[in-house]
Design an enzyme around this catalytic site. Structure first.
Site, PDB file in Angstrom:
ATOM      1  CE  LYS A 183      -2.993   3.017   2.581  1.00 43.41           C
ATOM      2  NZ  LYS A 183      -2.062   4.141   2.256  1.00 43.41           N
ATOM      3  CD  GLU A 256      13.268   4.246   8.418  1.00 45.03           C
ATOM      4  OE1 GLU A 256      13.201   5.286   9.136  1.00 45.03           O
ATOM      5  OE2 GLU A 256      13.219   4.268   7.193  1.00 45.03           O
ATOM      6  CB  CYS A 290      14.158   8.433   8.014  1.00 45.04           C
ATOM      7  SG  CYS A 290      12.532   8.106   7.334  1.00 45.04           S
ATOM      8  CD  GLU A 388      11.672  13.170  11.485  1.00 42.87           C
ATOM      9  OE1 GLU A 388      12.369  12.570  10.646  1.00 42.87           O
ATOM     10  OE2 GLU A 388      10.670  12.664  12.022  1.00 42.87           O
TER      11      GLU A 388
END
Length: 484
Positions: A183, A256, A290, A388
Site C-alpha cells: 500500500k 522504520e 529519515c 523532527e
C-alpha cells in the site's frame, strides 16, 4: 551530459489510467483521488482508490499464491526477481520522470539514483540466501535452525522514497518465499502502481499486489488475520497506531520511524572541507529523509566561520522544479508537510532565533517551494532542535565540550542515525559508539547496502531492515531436532 527529462505535457504515460494490481490482474477502481505535482501545486493525475473489498482480494490472492511461491527453489525465485529487475530497467526513464512529477525530487541527483538503486537492490537481494544452521551436533543427535517464509507480508510505504523504500521491502520478502501486498502513500502512489503493473507481466499471479487508496486501507492491513507481517516506514506517531492494530493478531512488525539525527563536527575537524557533505546530508532531498541531518553541532572555536562558509555554499544551490537539471533542491512533497514547516518557521521567528539564510516564503510562487533555511545557534529546548522538521531547515548549534554534546545529541526520543566528523578517526569512532542510534557514520554519511543492517533505537523503530538480520525478519526461525 545531463539527461533532458520530459515534462508531463510531452507524453501520455503520466496521465494515462493507473490500475491496481491484484492477484495477477490489472484492476480498475470505481473512484479515484488526486495526485499533485508539488512543483506546481496542481493535479496532474488520478490514482485509483481501492475499496476494502479490493484489498481483501489482494490479500486473498497473496494467500492463494503463497504455497506455490514458497515451494520454489531459491534459484527459481531469483530468476523471477531478475526478470522483474529487467522489466523495471526497460521502463527506467519513464519511472524517473514519473517519480519527479509526483514526488518533486531532482531528476539527476535523486530520482535517477533512486530508480537505479532499486533495480540494483532487487538483483543483489536475489542472490542472498539464509542457510540452514547447525546449532548442535553429536554422534547421535543434530539440531538445525531453518528459516521458513511467513506468508503474506503487508508493506505500508512512505512518500519520500516511494520506489526505493518499497522495493527494499519487496525484494527480501519475495526471495524468502513470502508473497506481498504493497500500500503506497496516497501522496505518491503512481510509481508504485506502475511497478505493480510491470510486476504482473513477470511474476506469478498473487505474488505481488499493489493497492493504492486512502487512510482506511492501512488499518485494514494491520489488523487482517491473513497478513503475517507488516513492514512499515513512516512517522513515529503512525507507527504507534500500526503496533496497536497489529497486536490483535500478534503479527510480526518491522517499523522504520522518525528521527532527529545529530551530526557532530569534532574540534579537530577540517570543517571547511566537509561543508558540502554536511550540506547535502541536511538539505539533500529537500531534507525529507529519515536519516537526514536534523541537528548540526559545531565546536564553538570555529562556529562563526563555519556558519559563514556553510551559508556561502548553500547560496550556490538552486531550488526549483526537479525536471530542471540545474536544480539541486526541489519542492517539499505535499501541502501538509509544507504547512508543518511554516509552523517551524513561525516558531523560530516568534522566539527571536537568528535566521542567517532563507526564512522567507514567496507566497506568489506556485508549488510547495520552501527556501533553504539555516538557523544560527538556537537554544537546545527550541522546537527546531527538539522536533523532527523533515524539510529544508537546519539549525547549526555551537558546543564547547564533547561529553556535553554527546549528552545533548542523545537527549531525544529518537535514535535512528547520526554522524561524527573529525581528523582523529579513533576519537570520532569513540564518540560515535556513545550515540544512542541504530546507525552512525564517521566521516561519511548516507552510505548503505544490502548487507548493512539498518534500524532505529528508542522511538525510531522496531526491528531491522537489510543485512542478514533484516532478511531473517521476513522468516520464522524453525528449530529441527533430529535423532540420528
Amino acid at each position: 551530459m545531463a539527461t533532458a527529462f520530459k515534462t508531463e505535457a510531452d507524453t501520455d504515460f503520466f496521465t494515462a489510467p493507473y490500475h491496481l494490481s491484484i492477484a495477477g490482474k490489472l484492476v480498475e477502481a470505481d473512484t479515484g483521488f488526486d495526485v499533485i505535482n508539488p512543483a506546481t501545486g496542481q493535479v496532474f493525475a488520478q490514482a485509483p482508490a481501492a475499496t476494502a473489498a479490493q484489498m481483501e482480494q489482494a490479500i486473498a490472492g497473496g494467500k492463494a499464491a503463497f504455497k506455490g511461491w514458497a515451494a520454489l527453489s531459491d534459484e527459481e525465485r531469483q530468476s523471477y526477481l531478475n526478470a522483474f529487475a529487467d522489466a523495471l530497467e526497460a521502463n527506467r526513464d519513464d519511472l524517473i520522470r514519473l517519480l519527479v512529477l509526483e514526488q518533486g525530487k531532482p531528476a539527476q541527483t535523486m530520482a535517477a539514483p533512486e530508480v537505479d538503486q532499486s533495480i540494483s537492490w532487487i538483483r543483489q537481494i536475489a542472490t542472498r540466501r539464509i542457510p540452514v544452521e547447525i546449532v548442535e551436533e553429536t554422534a547421535d543427535h543434530v539440531v538445525e535452525l531453518h528459516h521458513t517464509p511467513l506468508g503474506v507480508v503487508g508493506a505500508i510505504t512512505p512518500w519520500n522514497f516511494p520506489v526505493l523504500l518499497s522495493l527494499w521491502k519487496v525484494a527480501p520478502a519475495l526471495i524468502a518465499g513470502n508473497t506481498m501486498v504493497v500500500k503506497p502513500s496516497p501522496f505518491t502512489p503512481l510509481t508504485s502502481l506502475r511497478y505493480g503493473e510491470i510486476a504482473q507481466s513477470v511474476l506469478p499471479a498473487g505474488v505481488l499486489s499493489v493497492v493504492s487508496g486512502l487512510d482506511e486501507l492501512g488499518p485494514q492491513m494491520t489488523a487482517h488475520p491473513d497478513i503475517a507481517k507488516i513492514s512499515f516506514t513512516g512517522s513515529t506517531a503512525t507507527g504507534r497506531h500500526v503496533l496497536r492494530s497489529a497486536a490483535g493478531t500478534i503479527k510480526r512488525v518491522t517499523a522504520e520511524l522518525g528521527g532527529n539525527d545529530a551530526a557532530i563536527v569534532m574540534p579537530d575537524a577540517d570543517y571547511k572541507a566537509i561543508i558540502p557533505q554536511l550540506f547535502w546530508g541536511a538539505f539533500g532531498h529537500q531534507g525529507q529523509w529519515c536519516v537526514g541531518i536534523k541537528r548540526l553541532y559545531v565546536h564553538r572555536s570555529f562556529h562563526a566561520d563555519f556558519v559563514n562558509e556553510f551559508v556561502a555554499y548553500a547560496r550556490t544551490v538552486k531550488v526549483g522544479d526537479g525536471l530542471d537539471p540545474s536544480v539541486g533542491v526541489g519542492p517539499v512533497q505535499n501541502k501538509m508537510q509544507f504547512d508543518k514547516l511554516k509552523g517551524f518557521l513561525a516558531d523560530i521567528k516568534a522566539n527571536g532565533q537568528k535566521i542567517v539564510l532563507g526564512g522567507e516564503i514567496d507566497d506568489m510562487q506556485a508549488g510547495y517551494f520552501f527556501p533553504i533555511t539555516v538557523v544560527d545557534n538556537p537554544p537546545e529546548d527550541s522546537m527546531i532542535v527538539q522536533e523532527e522538521q523533515f524539510g529544508p531547515i537546519c539549525p547549526i548549534i555551537a558546543y564547547d565540550d564533547v561529553d556535553d554534546v554527546v549528552e545533548r545529541a542523545n537527549a531525544s526520543i529518537y535514535g535512528l542515525g547520526g554522524s561524527v566528523w573529525g581528523r582523529d578517526t579513533q576519537a570520532a569512532v569513540a564518540v560515535a559508539n556513545r550515540l544512542e542510534t541504530g546507525m552512525v557514520w564517521v566521516n561519511e554519511i548516507h552510505t548503505q547496502g544490502v548487507d548493512v543492517p539498518f534500524g532505529g533505537h528508542k522511538q525510531s523503530g522496531l526491528g531491522t531492515e537489510h543485512g542478514r538480520e533484516g532478511r531473517e525478519l521476513f522468516t520464522n526461525p524453525k528449530t529441527v531436532l533430529i535423532r540420528k
